[in-house]
Design an enzyme around this catalytic site. Structure first.
Site, PDB file in Angstrom:
ATOM      1  N   CYS A  27      74.386  21.326  49.156  1.00  0.00           N
ATOM      2  CA  CYS A  27      74.414  20.042  48.475  1.00  0.00           C
ATOM      3  C   CYS A  27      73.087  19.329  48.716  1.00  0.00           C
ATOM      4  O   CYS A  27      72.642  19.180  49.845  1.00  0.00           O
ATOM      5  CB  CYS A  27      75.597  19.247  49.017  1.00  0.00           C
ATOM      6  SG  CYS A  27      75.298  17.516  49.256  1.00  0.00           S
ATOM      7  N   GLU A  28      72.444  18.916  47.623  1.00  0.00           N
ATOM      8  CA  GLU A  28      71.111  18.328  47.765  1.00  0.00           C
ATOM      9  C   GLU A  28      71.156  16.894  48.282  1.00  0.00           C
ATOM     10  O   GLU A  28      70.135  16.337  48.660  1.00  0.00           O
ATOM     11  CB  GLU A  28      70.354  18.382  46.432  1.00  0.00           C
ATOM     12  CG  GLU A  28      70.906  17.486  45.354  1.00  0.00           C
ATOM     13  CD  GLU A  28      70.166  17.674  44.030  1.00  0.00           C
ATOM     14  OE1 GLU A  28      69.441  18.663  43.879  1.00  0.00           O
ATOM     15  OE2 GLU A  28      70.328  16.817  43.147  1.00  0.00           O
ATOM     16  N   HIS A  29      72.331  16.299  48.309  1.00  0.00           N
ATOM     17  CA  HIS A  29      72.425  14.923  48.801  1.00  0.00           C
ATOM     18  C   HIS A  29      72.511  14.852  50.319  1.00  0.00           C
ATOM     19  O   HIS A  29      72.076  13.879  50.927  1.00  0.00           O
ATOM     20  CB  HIS A  29      73.648  14.226  48.198  1.00  0.00           C
ATOM     21  CG  HIS A  29      73.563  14.080  46.711  1.00  0.00           C
ATOM     22  ND1 HIS A  29      74.658  14.090  45.885  1.00  0.00           N
ATOM     23  CD2 HIS A  29      72.475  13.951  45.911  1.00  0.00           C
ATOM     24  CE1 HIS A  29      74.265  13.961  44.629  1.00  0.00           C
ATOM     25  NE2 HIS A  29      72.945  13.885  44.617  1.00  0.00           N
ATOM     26  N   HIS A  30      73.118  15.867  50.931  1.00  0.00           N
ATOM     27  CA  HIS A  30      73.315  15.827  52.383  1.00  0.00           C
ATOM     28  C   HIS A  30      72.734  17.047  53.099  1.00  0.00           C
ATOM     29  O   HIS A  30      72.777  17.110  54.324  1.00  0.00           O
ATOM     30  CB  HIS A  30      74.806  15.743  52.710  1.00  0.00           C
ATOM     31  CG  HIS A  30      75.475  14.531  52.121  1.00  0.00           C
ATOM     32  ND1 HIS A  30      76.124  14.562  50.906  1.00  0.00           N
ATOM     33  CD2 HIS A  30      75.563  13.258  52.568  1.00  0.00           C
ATOM     34  CE1 HIS A  30      76.600  13.345  50.628  1.00  0.00           C
ATOM     35  NE2 HIS A  30      76.276  12.544  51.620  1.00  0.00           N
ATOM     36  N   GLN A  34      76.847  20.715  42.391  1.00  0.00           N
ATOM     37  CA  GLN A  34      77.665  21.766  41.770  1.00  0.00           C
ATOM     38  C   GLN A  34      77.601  21.707  40.238  1.00  0.00           C
ATOM     39  O   GLN A  34      77.606  22.743  39.569  1.00  0.00           O
ATOM     40  CB  GLN A  34      79.109  21.616  42.251  1.00  0.00           C
ATOM     41  CG  GLN A  34      80.033  22.711  41.731  1.00  0.00           C
ATOM     42  CD  GLN A  34      81.450  22.539  42.242  1.00  0.00           C
ATOM     43  OE1 GLN A  34      81.654  22.048  43.346  1.00  0.00           O
ATOM     44  NE2 GLN A  34      82.430  22.931  41.445  1.00  0.00           N
ATOM     45  N   HIS A  45      83.268  21.147  49.482  1.00  0.00           N
ATOM     46  CA  HIS A  45      81.996  20.575  49.918  1.00  0.00           C
ATOM     47  C   HIS A  45      82.134  20.087  51.351  1.00  0.00           C
ATOM     48  O   HIS A  45      82.956  19.208  51.622  1.00  0.00           O
ATOM     49  CB  HIS A  45      81.610  19.409  49.000  1.00  0.00           C
ATOM     50  CG  HIS A  45      81.212  19.855  47.628  1.00  0.00           C
ATOM     51  ND1 HIS A  45      79.939  19.707  47.140  1.00  0.00           N
ATOM     52  CD2 HIS A  45      81.920  20.483  46.664  1.00  0.00           C
ATOM     53  CE1 HIS A  45      79.882  20.212  45.922  1.00  0.00           C
ATOM     54  NE2 HIS A  45      81.066  20.685  45.604  1.00  0.00           N
ATOM     55  N   CYS A 101      80.227  18.238  52.859  1.00  0.00           N
ATOM     56  CA  CYS A 101      79.875  16.811  52.967  1.00  0.00           C
ATOM     57  C   CYS A 101      81.092  15.934  52.687  1.00  0.00           C
ATOM     58  O   CYS A 101      81.062  14.734  52.962  1.00  0.00           O
ATOM     59  CB  CYS A 101      78.700  16.443  52.069  1.00  0.00           C
ATOM     60  SG  CYS A 101      79.001  16.604  50.305  1.00  0.00           S
TER      61      CYS A 101
HETATM   62 ZN    ZN Z   1      76.919  16.105  49.620  1.00  0.00          ZN
END
Ligand code: ZN
Length: 216
Positions: free
Chosen positions: A104-107, A145, A173, A175
């Protein structure tokens, strides 16, 4: 129209290295020392001592781990779709339950699950294992995703010139399970429909029933 099928792409950066072996070959295109410095910074910032024994090799290990987890950034999945064979098969080709791990590119936390790929060929057919290779390469990138699903569908639509492409991705996920809302067991489902699977409801229903089969 005749299709010219040839491969002029090279498989750059394929990783034949052992991620935990500090003496193993260095993957091309990844600045391992830079990652190591960053990991030391993170350890220090959270109040750890990066020089204590248990953490001494951690920056090097994490650097090689990231090189592995993001190896898809340095590979072109299209090479696996260029060796097609011409086949008068005009029914849906479907590969279900292709397992994958992505980030996941956010976390920068992993999400993992299964991808299901169906396409309706227009003469060009690829080996089934190639679909799994495409998923593997696309998965090994930082992303969300939704984009992963769309990327795979676009690749197949363009490279195979298929009449229709259906991609469904189901993933958990971390995250969402180890932090934040902490909802273990939650599953995120995304889909991308192209060509007839987008425009024709009965074609879409057919491919979805093939994907979900008796599990619905
Ligand atoms: Zn995430």
């Amino acid at each position: 129209m005749a299709h010219i099928i040839e491969s002029n792409l090279t498989d750059v950066g394929s990783l034949a290295f052992e991620a935990d072996d500090p003496d193993g070959p260095v993957p091309a295109g990844v600045d391992l020392p830079r990652i190591e410095r960053a990991v030391r910074e993170i350890l220090t910032a959270v109040g750890e001592d990066p020089d204590r024994e248990g953490l001494l090799q951690t920056p090097a290990r994490v650097a090689r781990m990231y090189a592995e987890l993001f190896s898809g950034l340095r590979q072109d999945p299209r090479i696996h779709l260029q060796r097609c064979f011409m086949e008068k098969y005009d029914e849906v080709v479907l590969v279900r339950d292709i397992s994958f791990e992505s980030m996941c590119e956010h976390h920068l936390l992993p999400f993992m699950g299964r991808a299901h790929i169906g396409y309706l060929p227009d003469g060009r057919v690829v080996g089934l294992s190639k679909l799994a290779r495409v998923v593997e390469i696309v998965a090994r990138r930082p992303q969300v995703q939704e984009r992963m699903t769309e990327t795979i569908a676009n690749l197949l639509e363009v490279e195979l010139d298929a009449k229709g492409v259906a991609v469904v991705v189901e993933a958990t996920h971390t995250c969402m399970t180890v932090r934040g809302v902490r909802k273990p067991g939650s599953m995120c489902v995304t889909s991308a429909m192209k060509g007839v699977f987008r425009s024709n409801l009965s074609s879409r229903a057919e491919v979805m029933s093939l994907i979900y089969g008796d599990r619905r």
